[in-house]
Motif scaffolding. Structure first.
Motif, mmCIF file in Angstrom:
data_model
loop_
_atom_site.group_PDB
_atom_site.id
_atom_site.type_symbol
_atom_site.label_atom_id
_atom_site.label_comp_id
_atom_site.label_asym_id
_atom_site.label_seq_id
_atom_site.Cartn_x
_atom_site.Cartn_y
_atom_site.Cartn_z
ATOM 1 N N CYS A 12 54.766 9.511 -22.967
ATOM 2 C CA CYS A 12 55.478 10.628 -22.343
ATOM 3 C C CYS A 12 56.276 9.895 -21.193
ATOM 4 C CB CYS A 12 54.163 11.324 -21.402
ATOM 5 S SG CYS A 12 53.150 12.204 -22.525
ATOM 6 N N TYR A 13 57.561 10.389 -21.156
ATOM 7 C CA TYR A 13 58.370 10.114 -20.282
ATOM 8 C C TYR A 13 59.407 11.180 -20.110
ATOM 9 C CZ TYR A 13 62.407 7.058 -18.710
ATOM 10 O OH TYR A 13 63.352 6.262 -18.053
ATOM 11 N N ASN A 14 59.619 11.158 -18.721
ATOM 12 C CA ASN A 14 60.648 12.287 -18.067
ATOM 13 C C ASN A 14 60.157 13.744 -18.569
ATOM 14 O OD1 ASN A 14 62.228 10.563 -16.420
ATOM 15 N ND2 ASN A 14 63.595 10.305 -18.405
ATOM 16 N N ASN A 15 58.834 14.184 -18.735
ATOM 17 C CA ASN A 15 58.199 15.286 -19.108
ATOM 18 C C ASN A 15 58.751 15.493 -20.584
ATOM 19 O OD1 ASN A 15 56.460 17.349 -18.275
ATOM 20 N ND2 ASN A 15 58.241 18.631 -18.166
ATOM 21 N N ASN A 16 58.879 14.467 -21.327
ATOM 22 C CA ASN A 16 59.014 14.588 -22.901
ATOM 23 C C ASN A 16 57.860 13.748 -23.577
ATOM 24 O OD1 ASN A 16 61.348 16.392 -23.085
ATOM 25 N ND2 ASN A 16 62.459 14.664 -21.951
ATOM 26 N N HIS A 18 57.375 11.520 -26.759
ATOM 27 C CA HIS A 18 58.229 10.865 -27.847
ATOM 28 C C HIS A 18 57.006 10.404 -28.750
ATOM 29 C CE1 HIS A 18 62.203 10.628 -25.565
ATOM 30 N NE2 HIS A 18 61.231 10.624 -24.474
ATOM 31 N N THR A 60 52.522 21.955 -20.473
ATOM 32 C CA THR A 60 53.118 20.681 -20.746
ATOM 33 C C THR A 60 51.825 19.702 -20.882
ATOM 34 O OG1 THR A 60 54.500 18.619 -19.954
ATOM 35 C CG2 THR A 60 53.483 19.907 -18.273
ATOM 36 N N CYS A 62 52.476 16.205 -20.818
ATOM 37 C CA CYS A 62 52.744 15.152 -19.913
ATOM 38 C C CYS A 62 52.098 15.143 -18.544
ATOM 39 C CB CYS A 62 54.084 14.960 -19.823
ATOM 40 S SG CYS A 62 54.827 14.407 -21.685
ATOM 41 N N LYS A 64 52.138 14.528 -14.682
ATOM 42 C CA LYS A 64 53.294 14.384 -13.596
ATOM 43 C C LYS A 64 53.252 12.982 -12.884
ATOM 44 C CE LYS A 64 53.912 19.175 -13.123
ATOM 45 N NZ LYS A 64 54.454 20.268 -12.645
#
Length: 64
Positions: A12-16, A18, A60, A62, A64
């Motif tokens: 999880c990186y920048n609310n995305n 991968h 979401t 991810c 925070k």
């Protein structure tokens, strides 16, 4: 020496999210089959995540 090779990973990186997948190449591996297998692994992982998100009613996954 202990080692570990991660072949299925979510980051999880920048609310995305991968997703990464890999596999093992052995002497009788077929390149095309191994390549397709990585997409199958990713598909199963993302399907499971989406099912979890729907069941928990999260917007979401991810943190925070």
């Amino acid at each position: 020496m202990d080692t570990n090779i991660s072949i299925r990973t979510f980051i999880c990186y920048n609310n995305n999210i991968h997703a990464y997948a890999g596999g093992a190449i052995v002497q009788d591996s077929q390149c095309e089959s191994e390549y397709e297998e990585t997409f199958i692994k990713i598909q199963k992982m993302t399907n499971a995540l989406e099912e979890y998100r729907v069941q928990t009613r999260r917007k979401t996954l991810c943190p925070k």
